[in-house]
Design a protein around this motif. Structure first.
Motif, PDB file in Angstrom:
ATOM      1  N   PHE A   1      -6.031  11.046   9.173  1.00  0.00           N
ATOM      2  CA  PHE A   1      -6.562  11.058   8.299  1.00  0.00           C
ATOM      3  C   PHE A   1      -7.719  10.868   8.150  1.00  0.00           C
ATOM      4  CE2 PHE A   1      -1.426  10.104   7.664  1.00  0.00           C
ATOM      5  CZ  PHE A   1      -0.998   9.667   6.936  1.00  0.00           C
TER       6      PHE A   1
ATOM      7  N   LYS B   1      -9.573   9.887  -0.726  1.00  0.00           N
ATOM      8  CA  LYS B   1      -9.129  10.495  -0.339  1.00  0.00           C
ATOM      9  C   LYS B   1      -9.067  11.428   0.438  1.00  0.00           C
ATOM     10  CE  LYS B   1      -9.640  11.380  -5.897  1.00  0.00           C
ATOM     11  NZ  LYS B   1     -10.075  11.996  -6.872  1.00  0.00           N
ATOM     12  N   GLU B   2      -8.244  11.551   1.443  1.00  0.00           N
ATOM     13  CA  GLU B   2      -7.894  11.960   2.427  1.00  0.00           C
ATOM     14  C   GLU B   2      -7.696  13.233   2.923  1.00  0.00           C
ATOM     15  OE1 GLU B   2      -7.638   8.571   5.600  1.00  0.00           O
ATOM     16  OE2 GLU B   2      -6.967   7.115   3.576  1.00  0.00           O
TER      17      GLU B   2
ATOM     18  N   ASP C   1      -7.947   5.016  -7.569  1.00  0.00           N
ATOM     19  CA  ASP C   1      -7.501   5.556  -6.210  1.00  0.00           C
ATOM     20  C   ASP C   1      -8.662   5.121  -4.880  1.00  0.00           C
ATOM     21  OD1 ASP C   1      -7.057   7.584  -3.985  1.00  0.00           O
ATOM     22  OD2 ASP C   1      -6.755   9.454  -5.630  1.00  0.00           O
TER      23      ASP C   1
ATOM     24  N   GLU D   1      -3.192   0.293  -3.223  1.00  0.00           N
ATOM     25  CA  GLU D   1      -3.059  -0.889  -2.220  1.00  0.00           C
ATOM     26  C   GLU D   1      -2.972  -2.280  -3.958  1.00  0.00           C
ATOM     27  OE1 GLU D   1      -5.363  -1.517   0.441  1.00  0.00           O
ATOM     28  OE2 GLU D   1      -7.585  -2.686  -0.992  1.00  0.00           O
TER      29      GLU D   1
ATOM     30  N   GLU E   1     -11.440  11.031   6.052  1.00  0.00           N
ATOM     31  CA  GLU E   1     -11.516  10.879   4.534  1.00  0.00           C
ATOM     32  C   GLU E   1     -14.065  10.953   5.140  1.00  0.00           C
ATOM     33  OE1 GLU E   1     -11.571   7.492   2.193  1.00  0.00           O
ATOM     34  OE2 GLU E   1     -11.377   6.159   4.470  1.00  0.00           O
TER      35      GLU E   1
ATOM     36  N   ALA F   1      -4.158  13.246   0.895  1.00  0.00           N
ATOM     37  CA  ALA F   1      -3.667  12.261   1.041  1.00  0.00           C
ATOM     38  C   ALA F   1      -4.401  11.128  -0.011  1.00  0.00           C
ATOM     39  CB  ALA F   1      -3.263  11.245   2.012  1.00  0.00           C
ATOM     40  N   HIS F   2      -3.602  10.334  -1.164  1.00  0.00           N
ATOM     41  CA  HIS F   2      -4.252   9.810  -1.935  1.00  0.00           C
ATOM     42  C   HIS F   2      -3.947   7.805  -1.615  1.00  0.00           C
ATOM     43  CE1 HIS F   2      -6.213  12.516  -5.400  1.00  0.00           C
ATOM     44  NE2 HIS F   2      -5.441  12.945  -4.448  1.00  0.00           N
ATOM     45  N   TYR F   3      -4.403   7.187  -2.077  1.00  0.00           N
ATOM     46  CA  TYR F   3      -4.339   6.011  -1.184  1.00  0.00           C
ATOM     47  C   TYR F   3      -4.235   4.907  -2.981  1.00  0.00           C
ATOM     48  CZ  TYR F   3      -4.824   1.475   1.771  1.00  0.00           C
ATOM     49  OH  TYR F   3      -4.305   0.303   1.920  1.00  0.00           O
TER      50      TYR F   3
ATOM     51  N   TYR G   1       0.330   5.668  -0.032  1.00  0.00           N
ATOM     52  CA  TYR G   1      -0.344   7.003  -0.097  1.00  0.00           C
ATOM     53  C   TYR G   1       0.659   8.600  -0.649  1.00  0.00           C
ATOM     54  CZ  TYR G   1      -3.669   5.734   3.400  1.00  0.00           C
ATOM     55  OH  TYR G   1      -4.782   5.223   4.310  1.00  0.00           O
TER      56      TYR G   1
ATOM     57  N   SER H   1       1.308  -1.138  -0.340  1.00  0.00           N
ATOM     58  CA  SER H   1      -0.205   0.006  -0.203  1.00  0.00           C
ATOM     59  C   SER H   1       0.802   1.125   0.124  1.00  0.00           C
ATOM     60  CB  SER H   1      -0.887   0.079   1.300  1.00  0.00           C
ATOM     61  OG  SER H   1      -0.529   0.217   2.526  1.00  0.00           O
TER      62      SER H   1
END
Length: 313
Positions: A275, A137-138, A134, A299, A277, A295-297, A115, A113
Motif C-alpha cells: 500500500f 489514499k494509497e 478520508d 477510522e 501513499e 484504497a481509501h482509509y 479500507y 478501521s
C-alpha cells in the motif's frame, strides 16, 4: 437489519457473498479480486468466523432479503475492531449505518478501521456525508513472485535484528505515532518480522558506490537513511507494512524494496502487497508490482468525544 448468521445458513449465503466479493463496487478490504486469494481461501476464512470467539459474521437483511454480510474480528487487549470481509449489494449505506451503531453500542471506547477501494463509490459517498475524513489514499500494488527475478542488492542495505534494532527504532519513531506496529510491539514480536535498513557511514555527506563495512552496522552504528519491514508469520502471501524514508529518496526506496523482495522470494513467498501513499508508483511498478486499485482509509474511536462533526444526512 443486521443479525448473526446461523451455522446452517452459511452454505446458503456464502456463495452469494463470494459473488459480491468479485465486485469491488460492493466490497471493502481485503479484496478477493487481487489475483492472489481464491474462492477456497474466502470460504475457509469466512467459515472460521462461525467458531472463533473473537470474530462475528453478521448478515444484512433488507425487506426480508439478505443483501450481504460483514465478518469482523476484535482484539480485546487493544480495543480494536478489524474487517475480515465486508460485502454488501443493495443498501450499503443502511448496512454501514447499522454496523457503526451496533459497534458503538457493543464496543464503547473501541477503535475500528476500514479500507474501501475507489470503485466502491456508494460506501465512499456515505463515509464523506457522515463526516468521516478520508485519512489516506494509497495505491494498492501486488507482486507475484513467480514473475519476479532476483536483482542485485545495494551494498548499503543490511538486515536488522536485535543487535542493531536501534537503527530501525530511530527512523520508525518519526512514523509510528498513528500505527499499531510501534517499535516496541515489533521488538516483542521480532522473530516474525523481516527488516532491512539503508545505512551509510556517519561521516559520509553523499552516497558513493562503495559498500559499507558490515561490522559497525551489525553493531547498530552508521547513519540510517530508511527502513523497510514486513511480517513473515504468514509465509506465502506477504505485505509490506512500511517503508520509512524521511527524505523521500527514490534510490533508497528502490534499494530497500529489492532487498525485501529478494529475501521473500528466497523464502518461497508467492505474493507481496504494498500500500503506497508516499512514493512515486513508478518505483514499485519498475520492480514488477501491478496496481490493482486505490484504497481509501477511515477510522473511528467509538466514544462520544470522537464522533464525526456531521453525523446526519
Amino acid at each position: 437489519m443486521l443479525r448473526k448468521i446461523k451455522d446452517y445458513e452459511f452454505d446458503r449465503y456464502a456463495e452469494f457473498a463470494y459473488r459480491l466479493a468479485m465486485e469491488p463496487a460492493c466490497s471493502g478490504f481485503p479484496l478477493y479480486t487481487d489475483g492472489i486469494k481464491t474462492k477456497e481461501d474466502f470460504l475457509e476464512r469466512s467459515r472460521r468466523g462461525l467458531c472463533r470467539e473473537e470474530e462475528e459474521l453478521l448478515l444484512f437483511e433488507r425487506e426480508g432479503n439478505v443483501q450481504g454480510w460483514v465478518h469482523y474480528y476484535v482484539i480485546k487487549e487493544d480495543c480494536y475492531i478489524g474487517i475480515c470481509s465486508l460485502l454488501i449489494g443493495d443498501g450499503q449505506e443502511s448496512a454501514l449505518e447499522e454496523l457503526m451503531a451496533y459497534w458503538k453500542q457493543r464496543f464503547p471506547g473501541y477503535e475500528w478501521s476500514m479500507y474501501f477501494p475507489e470503485e466502491n463509490r456508494e460506501a465512499l459517498s456515505f463515509m464523506s456525508r457522515r463526516g468521516y475524513r478520508d485519512k489516506g489514499k494509497e495505491a494498492v500494488n501486488v507482486l507475484l513472485f513467480k514473475e519476479y527475478q532476483t536483482r542485485e542488492e545495494s551494498g548499503f542495505v543490511f538486515p536488522v535484528g536485535r543487535e542493531n534494532f536501534d537503527l530501525f527504532r530511530k527512523i520508525h519513531a518519526g512514523f509510528e505515532a498513528e500505527m499499531y506496529w510501534t517499535s516496541d510491539r515489533i521488538w516483542e514480536d521480532l522473530e516474525n518480522w523481516e527488516i532491512f535498513a539503508y545505512v551509510i557511514p556517519e561521516e559520509e555527506k553523499v552516497f558513493g558506490d562503495t559498500a559499507v563495512d558490515p561490522a559497525p552496522v551489525k553493531a547498530g552504528k552508521g547513519c540510517c537513511k530508511g527502513v523497510i519491514y514486513y511480517n513473515r508469520q504468514t509465509s506465502k502471501d506477504l505485505e509490506i507494512f512500511g517503508i520509512d524514508v524521511p527524505d523521500l529518496l527514490g534510490g533508497v526506496v528502490e534499494a530497500l524494496l529489492i532487498a525485501c523482495l529478494n529475501k521473500a522470494k528466497e523464502a518461497h513467498a508467492e505474493s507481496m502487497y504494498f500500500f503506497n501513499e508516499r512514493f512515486p508508483n513508478e518505483i514499485p511498478e519498475g520492480l514488477g508490482f501491478r496496481r490493482i486499485t486505490t484504497a481509501h482509509y477511515f477510522e473511528e474511536n467509538l466514544s462520544e468525544k470522537n464522533r464525526p462533526d456531521s453525523c446526519f444526512f
